[in-house]
Design an enzyme around this catalytic site. Structure first.
Site, short mmCIF file in Angstrom:
data_model
loop_
_atom_site.label_atom_id
_atom_site.label_comp_id
_atom_site.label_asym_id
_atom_site.label_seq_id
_atom_site.Cartn_x
_atom_site.Cartn_y
_atom_site.Cartn_z
N PHE A 1 0.82 -1.22 0.00
CA PHE A 1 0.00 0.00 0.00
C PHE A 1 0.86 1.28 0.00
N ASP B 1 10.45 -6.82 -3.58
CA ASP B 1 9.25 -7.22 -2.85
C ASP B 1 9.05 -8.72 -3.01
N ASP C 1 12.79 -12.02 -1.14
CA ASP C 1 12.46 -11.93 0.28
C ASP C 1 13.57 -11.13 0.96
N THR D 1 10.09 -11.46 9.26
CA THR D 1 10.23 -10.39 8.25
C THR D 1 10.65 -9.06 8.88
N THR E 1 6.24 2.87 12.67
CA THR E 1 4.86 3.17 13.05
C THR E 1 4.77 3.84 14.42
N ASP E 2 3.67 4.57 14.64
CA ASP E 2 3.45 5.17 15.96
C ASP E 2 3.06 4.12 16.99
N GLU E 3 2.72 2.90 16.53
CA GLU E 3 2.27 1.86 17.48
C GLU E 3 3.37 1.42 18.43
N TYR F 1 2.76 -7.31 16.34
CA TYR F 1 3.18 -6.44 15.23
C TYR F 1 4.02 -5.27 15.75
N SER G 1 7.36 -6.22 17.04
CA SER G 1 8.36 -6.53 16.00
C SER G 1 8.86 -5.24 15.34
N LYS G 2 7.98 -4.26 15.17
CA LYS G 2 8.42 -2.98 14.58
C LYS G 2 9.35 -2.25 15.58
N ASN H 1 -1.76 6.19 11.29
CA ASN H 1 -2.54 5.38 10.34
C ASN H 1 -2.69 6.07 8.98
N LYS I 1 -7.62 -3.80 6.27
CA LYS I 1 -7.51 -2.61 7.12
C LYS I 1 -8.86 -1.90 7.17
N TYR J 1 -15.00 -3.28 16.07
CA TYR J 1 -14.49 -3.97 17.25
C TYR J 1 -14.95 -3.23 18.51
P1 NAD Z 1 1.48 -3.61 3.25
O1 NAD Z 1 1.18 -4.83 4.05
O2 NAD Z 1 0.42 -3.02 2.38
O3 NAD Z 1 2.74 -3.89 2.30
C1 NAD Z 1 3.86 -4.61 2.74
C2 NAD Z 1 4.68 -4.98 1.51
O4 NAD Z 1 5.86 -5.67 1.96
C3 NAD Z 1 3.95 -5.94 0.54
O5 NAD Z 1 4.16 -5.52 -0.78
C4 NAD Z 1 4.60 -7.28 0.81
O6 NAD Z 1 4.61 -8.15 -0.32
C5 NAD Z 1 6.02 -6.84 1.19
N1 NAD Z 1 6.70 -7.86 2.03
C6 NAD Z 1 6.20 -8.46 3.13
N2 NAD Z 1 7.12 -9.35 3.59
C7 NAD Z 1 8.20 -9.26 2.78
C8 NAD Z 1 9.47 -9.90 2.75
N3 NAD Z 1 9.80 -10.84 3.66
N4 NAD Z 1 10.34 -9.57 1.78
C9 NAD Z 1 10.02 -8.64 0.84
N5 NAD Z 1 8.82 -8.01 0.80
C10 NAD Z 1 7.93 -8.31 1.76
O7 NAD Z 1 2.04 -2.55 4.29
P2 NAD Z 1 1.87 -0.97 4.32
O8 NAD Z 1 0.64 -0.63 5.02
O9 NAD Z 1 2.15 -0.44 2.98
O10 NAD Z 1 3.09 -0.59 5.31
C11 NAD Z 1 4.39 -0.37 4.80
C12 NAD Z 1 5.32 -0.03 5.95
O11 NAD Z 1 4.86 1.13 6.60
C13 NAD Z 1 5.43 -1.11 7.01
O12 NAD Z 1 6.76 -1.18 7.44
C14 NAD Z 1 4.52 -0.61 8.12
O13 NAD Z 1 4.97 -1.08 9.37
C15 NAD Z 1 4.69 0.87 7.99
N6 NAD Z 1 3.56 1.70 8.43
C16 NAD Z 1 2.30 1.46 7.98
C17 NAD Z 1 1.26 2.30 8.35
C18 NAD Z 1 -0.16 2.10 7.83
O14 NAD Z 1 -1.06 2.80 8.28
N7 NAD Z 1 -0.41 1.21 6.91
C19 NAD Z 1 1.51 3.37 9.20
C20 NAD Z 1 2.81 3.57 9.68
C21 NAD Z 1 3.82 2.74 9.26
O1 DAU Z 2 -0.83 3.44 13.55
C1 DAU Z 2 -0.14 2.94 12.45
C2 DAU Z 2 -0.62 1.53 12.14
O2 DAU Z 2 -1.92 1.66 11.59
C3 DAU Z 2 0.31 0.79 11.19
O3 DAU Z 2 1.55 0.60 11.79
C4 DAU Z 2 -0.28 -0.57 10.80
O4 DAU Z 2 0.53 -1.21 9.83
C5 DAU Z 2 -1.67 -0.34 10.24
O5 DAU Z 2 -2.28 -1.58 9.94
C6 DAU Z 2 -2.54 0.45 11.22
O6 DAU Z 2 -2.83 -0.35 12.39
P1 DAU Z 2 -4.29 -0.36 13.07
O7 DAU Z 2 -4.43 -1.59 13.85
O8 DAU Z 2 -4.56 0.93 13.75
O9 DAU Z 2 -5.19 -0.40 11.71
P2 DAU Z 2 -6.50 -1.24 11.33
O10 DAU Z 2 -6.97 -0.67 10.04
O11 DAU Z 2 -6.28 -2.70 11.42
O12 DAU Z 2 -7.52 -0.82 12.47
C7 DAU Z 2 -7.86 0.54 12.70
C8 DAU Z 2 -8.83 0.56 13.87
O13 DAU Z 2 -10.07 -0.03 13.45
C9 DAU Z 2 -8.37 -0.25 15.07
O14 DAU Z 2 -8.76 0.42 16.25
C10 DAU Z 2 -9.14 -1.57 14.95
C11 DAU Z 2 -10.43 -1.16 14.28
N1 DAU Z 2 -11.04 -2.18 13.37
C12 DAU Z 2 -10.26 -2.72 12.40
C13 DAU Z 2 -10.78 -3.67 11.53
C14 DAU Z 2 -9.92 -4.30 10.46
C15 DAU Z 2 -12.38 -2.50 13.49
O15 DAU Z 2 -13.11 -1.99 14.37
N2 DAU Z 2 -12.90 -3.44 12.63
C16 DAU Z 2 -12.16 -4.05 11.67
O16 DAU Z 2 -12.70 -4.92 10.94
#
Ligand code: NAD
Ligand code: DAU
Length: 361
Positions: free
Chosen positions: A12, A35, A61, A102, A136-138, A163, A166-167, A192, A202, A220
């Site tokens: 994403f 990737d 990988d 990973t 991430t802020d988590e 998660y 690990s981050k 997020n 998500k 949830y």
């Molecule tokens: P995503 O799950 O959409 O994408 C992850 C990508 O990494 C995928 O393309 C997957 O194929 C690749 N991948 C997974 N394991 C791998 C491996 N072993 N080797 C090579 N490629 C691999 O994740 P995202 O939401 O785009 O998040 C990207 C980064 O940003 C992550 O590090 C996540 O922790 C961080 N992040 C995400 C958010 C969010 O809201 N989504 C917020 C803050 C930080």
């Molecule tokens: O804060 C940054 C993080 O945001 C990133 O590091 C993560 O990669 C990303 O997945 C995201 O984590 P969250 O757990 O906050 O995102 P998610 O979309 O899974 O959930 C957002 C909120 O919505 C959380 O409080 C859980 C709730 N939720 C989620 C799902 C999937 C629901 O209530 N119902 C659902 O079906």
């Protein structure tokens, strides 16, 4: 020409970042995207750029040391932007091991390969080389619902889910490389993200997809948990600005002061869908607030995340540009116009995942 090695660029945020970088720098840069193409990686996200001469995709990988070292040996990499990770909290609760594999070991492989390629004989690093670890802020844990406490770069780490643990571990490894070797890196901790190409496990794309097909909207618990939402292009811009203008060895928090409760998000999605969809669109009749179903809460569910983006604003001049009202409309329109993308990613394995995660909830 500067060469970027982007990991996880088919996911994403990675794919949005690659689009952003080509929009901004066009032919001034070269991008190699490595990737593994897990369930979350999708080359359809990169159709627009796949034929560019200055773009290369390598399926590998990040835990595969030989494959990663080969990329560094064959290319003079200037910048690493490390997105690749297992990213979904719910999956980490069911199956934590792959997150350690990973997110922790994979990051160690990336750091070692970059260090080996960039280090001079005297232990200094070649001029201009930079590694950016996307985190991430988590990692900071959870805030009280007081509307006034925030995550700062100085907030102690207190991760709760496998998660975020690990981050946090991967962040610590990057910090260790900076402290021990003076390895040229930055860490960004972002809130997020939402926008196009987000996998529908998500919250936002899951709710859009379910509402359009008249399926339950699984909130949830009471839906009172708070997340701080940032449009993905603003994150991409922040990452680029940190690499270009940030001080090496520093951490920058990226977030938009845009806190919303989950239930608010779900309501906004339904209202926006009803506003945007034309009356003769057959999907419109499915969309209703009656679909909202409060289900069993996430285990260890963090109550509130909220970033204070003061440091990145003051030192670098980054500010979020996309207001939520505009960003969510753009995002919903993108999903409406890309039904085929959603169909492709939700066929097969996604159905099994959905069943295992939500049946019995
Ligand atoms: P995503 O799950 O959409 O994408 C992850 C990508 O990494 C995928 O393309 C997957 O194929 C690749 N991948 C997974 N394991 C791998 C491996 N072993 N080797 C090579 N490629 C691999 O994740 P995202 O939401 O785009 O998040 C990207 C980064 O940003 C992550 O590090 C996540 O922790 C961080 N992040 C995400 C958010 C969010 O809201 N989504 C917020 C803050 C930080
Ligand atoms: O804060 C940054 C993080 O945001 C990133 O590091 C993560 O990669 C990303 O997945 C995201 O984590 P969250 O757990 O906050 O995102 P998610 O979309 O899974 O959930 C957002 C909120 O919505 C959380 O409080 C859980 C709730 N939720 C989620 C799902 C999937 C629901 O209530 N119902 C659902 O079906």
């Amino acid at each position: 020409m500067r060469t970027y090695l982007v990991t996880g660029g088919a996911g994403f945020i990675g794919s949005n970042y690659i689009h952003y970088m080509f929009r901004k720098y066009d032919n001034e840069i070269r991008i190699i995207n490595v990737d593994k193409l897990t369930y979350a990686g999708n080359l359809e996200n990169l159709k627009d750029v796949e034929n560019r001469d200055n773009y290369t995709f390598v399926r590998a990988d990040i835990c595969d040391k030989d494959a990663i070292e080969k990329i560094f040996a064959e290319n003079d990499i200037d910048r690493v932007v490390h997105f690749a990770a297992e990213s979904h909290v719910d999956r980490s609760i069911k199956n934590p091991e792959v997150f350690v594999q990973t997110n922790v070991l994979g990051t160690a492989v990336m750091l070692n390969a970059a260090k080996a390629a960039w280090e001079n004989a005297d232990g200094t690093f070649k001029e201009g080389k930079k590694f950016l670890h996307v985190s991430t802020d988590e990692v900071y844990g959870s805030l009280p619902d007081d509307g006034e406490s925030y995550f700062y770069e100085t907030t102690p780490y207190s991760p709760h889910s496998p998660y975020s643990a690990s981050k946090a571990s991967s962040d610590m490894l990057v910090k260790a490389y900076m402290d021990t070797y003076h390895f040229p890196a930055n860490i960004t901790n972002c809130s997020n993200n939402y926008g196009p190409f987000q996998f529908p496990e998500k919250l936002i794309p899951l709710m859009i997809n379910n509402a359009l097909s008249g399926k339950d909207l699984p909130v949830y618990g009471e839906g009172k948990n708070i997340r701080d939402w940032l449009y993905v292009d603003d994150h991409a811009k922040g990452i680029d600005m940190v690499q270009e203008k940030g001080k090496l060895f520093e951490t920058y928090n990226i977030g938009g002061h845009n806190e919303k409760r989950n239930i608010e998000i779900v309501n906004i999605i339904i209202e926006t869908l009803l506003e945007i969809l034309p009356d003769d669109d057959p999907r419109k009749k499915n969309v209703s607030k009656d679909l909202i179903k409060h289900v069993e809460d996430r285990k260890g569910h963090d109550l509130r995340y909220a970033i204070a983006p003061d440091k990145i604003r003051e030192e670098i001049g980054w500010e979020p540009e996309t207001m939520f009202a505009e960003g969510i409309k753009k995002t919903i329109k993108w999903y409406l116009e890309n039904e085929e993308w959603m169909k492709n990613v939700t066929s097969g394995a996604y159905e099994k995942y959905y069943e295992s995660m939500y049946s019995g909830r």
